[in-house]
Scaffold this active site. Structure first.
Site, PDB file in Angstrom:
ATOM      1  N   ASP A 104      -0.143  -4.830   2.483  1.00  0.00           N
ATOM      2  CA  ASP A 104      -0.528  -3.553   1.876  1.00  0.00           C
ATOM      3  C   ASP A 104      -0.219  -2.362   2.792  1.00  0.00           C
ATOM      4  OD1 ASP A 104      -2.396  -4.686  -0.553  1.00  0.00           O
ATOM      5  OD2 ASP A 104      -2.556  -5.921   1.223  1.00  0.00           O
ATOM      6  N   ASP A 111       2.420  -5.845  -1.594  1.00  0.00           N
ATOM      7  CA  ASP A 111       2.243  -4.396  -1.685  1.00  0.00           C
ATOM      8  C   ASP A 111       2.989  -3.784  -0.505  1.00  0.00           C
ATOM      9  OD1 ASP A 111       0.954  -4.483  -4.073  1.00  0.00           O
ATOM     10  OD2 ASP A 111      -0.941  -3.625  -3.376  1.00  0.00           O
ATOM     11  N   TYR A 170       4.343   1.509  -1.435  1.00  0.00           N
ATOM     12  CA  TYR A 170       3.471   2.276  -2.346  1.00  0.00           C
ATOM     13  C   TYR A 170       4.197   3.507  -2.862  1.00  0.00           C
ATOM     14  CZ  TYR A 170      -0.506  -0.573  -1.124  1.00  0.00           C
ATOM     15  OH  TYR A 170      -1.369  -1.619  -0.992  1.00  0.00           O
ATOM     16  N   HIS A 177      -0.366 -12.793  -2.726  1.00  0.00           N
ATOM     17  CA  HIS A 177      -0.846 -11.408  -2.564  1.00  0.00           C
ATOM     18  C   HIS A 177      -2.344 -11.301  -2.852  1.00  0.00           C
ATOM     19  CE1 HIS A 177      -0.991  -7.116  -2.409  1.00  0.00           C
ATOM     20  NE2 HIS A 177      -1.453  -7.047  -3.650  1.00  0.00           N
ATOM     21  N   HIS A 189     -11.491  -5.601  -4.502  1.00  0.00           N
ATOM     22  CA  HIS A 189     -11.010  -6.370  -5.665  1.00  0.00           C
ATOM     23  C   HIS A 189     -11.746  -7.697  -5.819  1.00  0.00           C
ATOM     24  CE1 HIS A 189      -7.755  -3.593  -6.378  1.00  0.00           C
ATOM     25  NE2 HIS A 189      -7.353  -3.716  -5.134  1.00  0.00           N
ATOM     26  N   ASP A 196      -6.859  -6.899  -1.002  1.00  0.00           N
ATOM     27  CA  ASP A 196      -8.019  -6.145  -0.534  1.00  0.00           C
ATOM     28  C   ASP A 196      -7.654  -5.530   0.805  1.00  0.00           C
ATOM     29  OD1 ASP A 196     -10.059  -5.994  -2.383  1.00  0.00           O
ATOM     30  OD2 ASP A 196     -10.759  -8.037  -1.958  1.00  0.00           O
ATOM     31  N   HIS A 197      -7.888  -4.207   0.923  1.00  0.00           N
ATOM     32  CA  HIS A 197      -7.430  -3.490   2.111  1.00  0.00           C
ATOM     33  C   HIS A 197      -8.433  -3.648   3.244  1.00  0.00           C
ATOM     34  CE1 HIS A 197      -4.714  -0.770  -0.573  1.00  0.00           C
ATOM     35  NE2 HIS A 197      -4.466  -2.054  -0.676  1.00  0.00           N
TER      36      HIS A 197
END
Ligand SMILES: *[C@@H]1O[C@H](CO)[C@@H](O)[C@H](O)[C@H]1NC(C)=O
Length: 332
Positions: free
Chosen positions: A50, A83, A86, A214, A223, A250-251
């Protein structure tokens, strides 16, 4: 012999020939890359997810610390959990985002290694084929992204699974455009992905078996858990003695131990924008060993007998370290 083999660093001509063999052989079999490891029989790599935001949201700081750790551990490769770019993936092979968010960010000497990448849901909002195309690897030879594939090393088999098509809600999302070319019909795609993973895991004699996707199976992040993966993917992982499931989405950074199998759930989705704060406490498991909702990345070090994982923040501080061992019988 269901898979074909080729070295990760190969010429585009070889790729073309092999792509043809692949085409003739079957659509369902995922590609397999053999990665030669260091002579001492160890393997180490970094995991990041991400991330692609042109350096913003601390992406550059994370990249800098990754470079230091990469050099210290003399890593073999980097894994991206998706991800990658972006907000909407890449527009095409010549989209400057590729260089602005990848080539010009991960500049450290230690990171000049092969990157094995999968797609995230944001990547599916752009030109998917561009990320998968061998011609993007001409711009930066480190880049290798496929939908589902296997990286085969001496002691570990790492299975990459394209999880975005599993998630039902993206197919009913009116706000964004997803590029489902190559995925539809969806049921067939999912069935073939699972079948290939299952047979690959069954055939694997590697000491360590890892799966990368992912989306999270277990997570207490924004999430949270992915119901489709719990139903469809997890039983296969459990039945085949998978050691690690690694994901982004999930970041945050997190480590959850399974209570009913050896599986360690490892989230590395802190490549850039993080700090969402809103964790799902109902998804906290008894097996929760570590949770950090800021930026950072993870390292994995393996020998035949031991595996060690570490999580780092933007300052390079080790936030969490965990080790496990397996019986090791040397061939006499
Ligand atoms: C960058 O990292 C620092 C330290 O973790 C944090 O305080 C700051 O909020 C981060 N900046 C952004 C834009 O996320």
């Amino acid at each position: 012999m269901p898979f074909f083999n080729y070295r990760a660093r190969t010429t585009s001509l070889n790729l073309l020939v092999l792509a043809c063999i692949y085409f003739v052989h079957s659509f369902a079999e995922p590609p397999r890359f053999e990665h030669l490891t260091k002579g001492d029989g160890s393997l180490s790599f970094l995991v990041i997810g991400d991330w692609g935001r042109r350096g913003f949201y601390n992406q550059t700081l994370v990249a800098y610390q990754m470079g230091k750790v990469a050099e210290k551990l003399n890593i073999d490769f980097v894994i991206s959990t998706g991800d990658n770019f972006y907000d909407n993936g890449l527009e095409g092979v010549d989209d400057p985002t590729f260089e602005d968010s990848f080539t010009k960010i991960y500049t450290a000497k230690g990171l000049q290694k092969q990157w094995y990448s999968i797609l995230g849901n944001h990547d599916y909002r752009g030109n998917v084929e561009a990320q998968l195309s061998p011609s993007i690897s001409m711009i930066d030879a480190r880049w290798l992204c496929r939908r589902s594939f296997l990286v085969n090393t001496e002691m570990a088999d790492i299975f990459f699974v394209d999880t975005t098509p599993f998630v039902e809600k993206y197919f009913a999302d009116d706000e964004h455009n997803y590029n489902w070319q190559g995925v539809l019909p969806r049921r067939k795609y999912i069935a073939e992905t699972l079948e290939a993973l299952e047979s690959g895991l069954r055939d694997s004699s590697a000491k360590w078996k890892m799966v990368v996707g992912h989306h999270a199976i277990r997570s207490a992040g924004f999430h949270g858990e992915t119901e489709e993966l719990i139903q469809l993917l997890l039983p296969i992982l459990k039945a085949n003695n998978v050691d690690f499931y690694m994901n982004g989405h999930d970041h945050c950074l997190e480590h959850i131990s399974s209570l009913d199998s050896p599986i360690q759930y490892l989230t590395s989705g802190g490549g850039s924008k993080a700090w969402r704060g809103d964790t799902k406490h109902e998804h906290y498991h008894d097996g929760m060993k570590f949770f950090y909702d800021g930026q950072g990345f993870m390292s994995v070090e393996l020998t035949q007998a031991e595996a060690q994982i570490m999580f780092y923040n933007v300052y390079g501080d080790v936030l969490h370290r965990w080790k496990t061992s397996k019986e090791f019988h040397s061939a006499v």
